[in-house]
Design a protein around this motif. Structure first.
Motif, PDB file in Angstrom:
ATOM      1  N   MET A   1       0.841  -1.197   0.000  1.00 53.16           N
ATOM      2  CA  MET A   1       0.000   0.000   0.000  1.00 53.16           C
ATOM      3  C   MET A   1       0.875   1.245   0.000  1.00 53.16           C
ATOM      4  SD  MET A   1      -2.716   0.934   3.020  1.00 53.16           S
ATOM      5  CE  MET A   1      -2.179   2.149   4.203  1.00 53.16           C
ATOM      6  N   ILE A   2       0.551   2.197  -0.830  1.00 55.99           N
ATOM      7  CA  ILE A   2       1.204   3.506  -0.787  1.00 55.99           C
ATOM      8  C   ILE A   2       0.399   4.365   0.188  1.00 55.99           C
ATOM      9  CG2 ILE A   2       1.776   5.589  -2.096  1.00 55.99           C
ATOM     10  CD1 ILE A   2       3.415   3.299  -3.062  1.00 55.99           C
ATOM     11  N   VAL A   3       1.050   4.833   1.224  1.00 57.41           N
ATOM     12  CA  VAL A   3       0.343   5.641   2.219  1.00 57.41           C
ATOM     13  C   VAL A   3       0.130   7.049   1.664  1.00 57.41           C
ATOM     14  CG1 VAL A   3       0.448   6.608   4.534  1.00 57.41           C
ATOM     15  CG2 VAL A   3       1.344   4.315   4.112  1.00 57.41           C
ATOM     16  N   GLN A   4      -1.091   7.511   1.757  1.00 58.90           N
ATOM     17  CA  GLN A   4      -1.361   8.858   1.259  1.00 58.90           C
ATOM     18  C   GLN A   4      -1.660   9.840   2.370  1.00 58.90           C
ATOM     19  OE1 GLN A   4      -4.407   7.799  -1.634  1.00 58.90           O
ATOM     20  NE2 GLN A   4      -2.890   8.146  -3.242  1.00 58.90           N
ATOM     21  N   GLN A   5      -2.278   9.342   3.438  1.00 57.11           N
ATOM     22  CA  GLN A   5      -2.660  10.257   4.509  1.00 57.11           C
ATOM     23  C   GLN A   5      -2.409   9.675   5.891  1.00 57.11           C
ATOM     24  OE1 GLN A   5      -6.121  11.420   2.742  1.00 57.11           O
ATOM     25  NE2 GLN A   5      -5.243  13.490   2.590  1.00 57.11           N
ATOM     26  N   LEU A   6      -1.950  10.545   6.760  1.00 49.33           N
ATOM     27  CA  LEU A   6      -1.797  10.170   8.164  1.00 49.33           C
ATOM     28  C   LEU A   6      -2.633  11.148   8.961  1.00 49.33           C
ATOM     29  CD1 LEU A   6      -0.237   8.925  10.688  1.00 49.33           C
ATOM     30  CD2 LEU A   6       1.302  10.863  10.446  1.00 49.33           C
ATOM     31  N   SER A   7      -3.437  10.637   9.888  1.00 52.95           N
ATOM     32  CA  SER A   7      -4.033  11.573  10.825  1.00 52.95           C
ATOM     33  C   SER A   7      -3.912  11.000  12.219  1.00 52.95           C
ATOM     34  CB  SER A   7      -5.470  11.927  10.429  1.00 52.95           C
ATOM     35  OG  SER A   7      -6.309  10.902  10.782  1.00 52.95           O
ATOM     36  N   ALA A   8      -3.617  11.872  13.166  1.00 49.45           N
ATOM     37  CA  ALA A   8      -3.393  11.422  14.536  1.00 49.45           C
ATOM     38  C   ALA A   8      -4.005  12.430  15.497  1.00 49.45           C
ATOM     39  CB  ALA A   8      -1.901  11.266  14.794  1.00 49.45           C
ATOM     40  N   ARG A   9      -4.469  11.894  16.630  1.00 55.83           N
ATOM     41  CA  ARG A   9      -4.995  12.766  17.690  1.00 55.83           C
ATOM     42  C   ARG A   9      -4.384  12.349  19.007  1.00 55.83           C
ATOM     43  NH1 ARG A   9     -10.943  14.712  17.956  1.00 55.83           N
ATOM     44  NH2 ARG A   9      -9.762  16.054  19.367  1.00 55.83           N
ATOM     45  N   ASN A  10      -3.885  13.356  19.712  1.00 59.03           N
ATOM     46  CA  ASN A  10      -3.280  13.132  21.023  1.00 59.03           C
ATOM     47  C   ASN A  10      -2.200  12.060  21.016  1.00 59.03           C
ATOM     48  OD1 ASN A  10      -4.834  15.118  22.255  1.00 59.03           O
ATOM     49  ND2 ASN A  10      -6.556  13.701  22.505  1.00 59.03           N
ATOM     50  N   PHE A  11      -1.460  12.030  19.921  1.00 60.08           N
ATOM     51  CA  PHE A  11      -0.333  11.096  19.835  1.00 60.08           C
ATOM     52  C   PHE A  11       0.938  11.873  20.168  1.00 60.08           C
ATOM     53  CE2 PHE A  11       3.036   8.642  17.972  1.00 60.08           C
ATOM     54  CZ  PHE A  11       2.657   7.324  18.199  1.00 60.08           C
ATOM     55  N   ARG A  12       1.665  11.423  21.237  1.00 63.29           N
ATOM     56  CA  ARG A  12       2.863  12.160  21.705  1.00 63.29           C
ATOM     57  C   ARG A  12       2.540  13.656  21.814  1.00 63.29           C
ATOM     58  NH1 ARG A  12       6.837   8.786  23.852  1.00 63.29           N
ATOM     59  NH2 ARG A  12       7.209   7.037  22.492  1.00 63.29           N
ATOM     60  N   GLY A  13       3.410  14.507  21.241  1.00 65.25           N
ATOM     61  CA  GLY A  13       3.189  15.947  21.369  1.00 65.25           C
ATOM     62  C   GLY A  13       2.090  16.499  20.465  1.00 65.25           C
ATOM     63  N   TYR A  14       1.558  15.671  19.565  1.00 70.04           N
ATOM     64  CA  TYR A  14       0.578  16.161  18.587  1.00 70.04           C
ATOM     65  C   TYR A  14      -0.845  16.098  19.127  1.00 70.04           C
ATOM     66  CZ  TYR A  14       4.278  16.037  15.121  1.00 70.04           C
ATOM     67  OH  TYR A  14       5.444  16.269  14.445  1.00 70.04           O
TER      68      TYR A  14
END
Ligand code: ATP
Ligand code: MG
Length: 357
Positions: A1-14
């Motif tokens: 799979m070619i990754v196109q999008q990453l979304s994260a919430r409350n992961f480490r400092g993000y």
């Protein structure tokens, strides 16, 4: 799979991050502590289902928050796929594949095989042999998923045999498990040898290209040099008394070693820090090359803090090489450390746990 999008919430400092990822090479820049490694870790978490930095999942949840979530989506054979992991301080992890709750991510073959280079991973080169065996077994599984079972069956036979030894069993009572151990042990050794064979020449070539001048080489060293199952069983029987004394099995591939050398000396013992880093990088890239050429899968290659120790020529060579092997994310503190290369399709700047450009 070619990754196109990453979304994260409350992961480490993000607190919240939504990112599109380039198809070839994405560069992540920012000062020390800005959140570059955290971003790679989030991507790894989404693709693999665990951290590449810690065994304690809860450490990845943003301070003072109860839950973190990472989502990754992309394309495999023209079809869109999505992976997600929720990490809860109380309840642990929940995995999702294409929107449905699942037990784990391992079974989904459309996931990208994910490789990560991070300074913490130097333990793989410097540390005890067990880590290198485990890494090799994972590589076997990435190349030939069906052979994962050989490793499991061997571990099962070994546990059974060790349990019998602990009870002081006679050779006759151990017969069944000696045969099982021998059968699966031979299969495991064969798998590991074949896997090393697929990377030998690429490892040497990439190592030299990146600056390991003294003919780097890799080989599999087995303590159980045997002809066949009967021979293996014989060897086990000969060690029966001493195994009982020690309380565990002393013969078999669980004692083998992956030997990485430079100038005919083990890098683990004699290599400089820089040589150990280059050895690790060459090993991981050689594995990616094998995965790219032997499977239809394209690896996701996460390279953290790899540029700082290479000179300008080697940095360019590295980008030349990695962009042919898979989809790449590379971090750098100094933008000037990233070569001006046509394969770089995206540059992301991070600061204080947020994407700023
Ligand atoms: N669970 C967490 N919640 C909030 N912040 C965290 C958490 N874990 C780590 N951090 C913060 O993340 C920051 C480090 O981020 P990261 O390791 O990604 O930096 P970096 O950009 O890779 O830096 P360097 O160039 O030094 O490697 C630190 O400030 C640390 O306090
Ligand atoms: Mg970092």
């Amino acid at each position: 799979m070619i990754v196109q999008q990453l979304s994260a919430r409350n992961f480490r400092g993000y607190e919240r991050v939504e990112l599109s990822i380039g198809e070839r090479v994405t560069v992540v820049t920012g000062d020390n502590g800005a959140g570059k490694t955290n971003l790679l870790e989030a991507l790894f978490f989404g693709c693999v289902g665990r951290s590449c930095r810690t065994r304690v999942d809860a450490q990845t949840i943003r301070f003072d928050q109860p839950v973190a979530r990472v989502e990754v989506n992309g394309l495999e054979q023209m079809e869109r796929h999505e992976l997600a992991v929720a990490i809860d301080r109380q309840e642990g992890k929940t995995y999702f594949a294409d929107g449905a709750k699942v037990d784990g991510l391992e079974a989904f073959e459309w996931r990208p095989p994910t490789t990560v280079f991070m300074p913490d991973r130097l333990e793989l080169i410097k540390g005890a042999p067990g880590a290198r065996r485990a890494h090799l077994d994972q590589f076997v599984a990435a190349l030939w998923p069906a052979r994962r079972q050989n490793r499991r069956s061997y571990a099962e036979a070994l546990a059974q045999r060790n349990a019998l030894l602990a009870r002081g069993a006679t050779p006759a009572q151990m017969d069944t498990w000696d045969h099982e151990l021998a059968r699966h042990g031979l299969a495991l050794i064969a798998d590991r040898r074949s896997a090393i064979e697929t990377i030998e020449s690429a490892f040497e070539m990439i190592g030299e290209e990146l600056g390991l001048v003294g003919s780097p080489d890799i080989r599999y060293r087995t303590v159980s040099e045997v002809e066949d199952v009967e021979d293996f069983v014989d060897q086990l029987r000969q060690r029966h008394d001493s195994d009982i004394n020690r309380g565990f099995t002393t013969f078999g591939p669980h004692r083998d070693e992956v030997v990485l050398r430079n100038e005919a000396r083990e890098v683990r013992t004699y290599g400089s820090q820089g040589q150990q880093r280059l050895t690790l990088l060459s090993l991981l890239l050689a594995e990616c090359e094998a995965i790219t050429s032997l499977t239809s899968r394209r690896p996701l290659i996460l390279l953290d803090d790899v540029m700082s120790e290479l000179d300008a020529t080697r940095r360019a060579l590295l980008v030349d090489r990695v962009c042919t092997l898979g989809q790449v994310l590379v971090t750098a503190t100094e933008v000037e450390h990233v070569p001006d290369h046509s394969a770089i399709d995206r540059v992301i700047a991070v600061k204080d746990g947020a994407v700023v450009g």
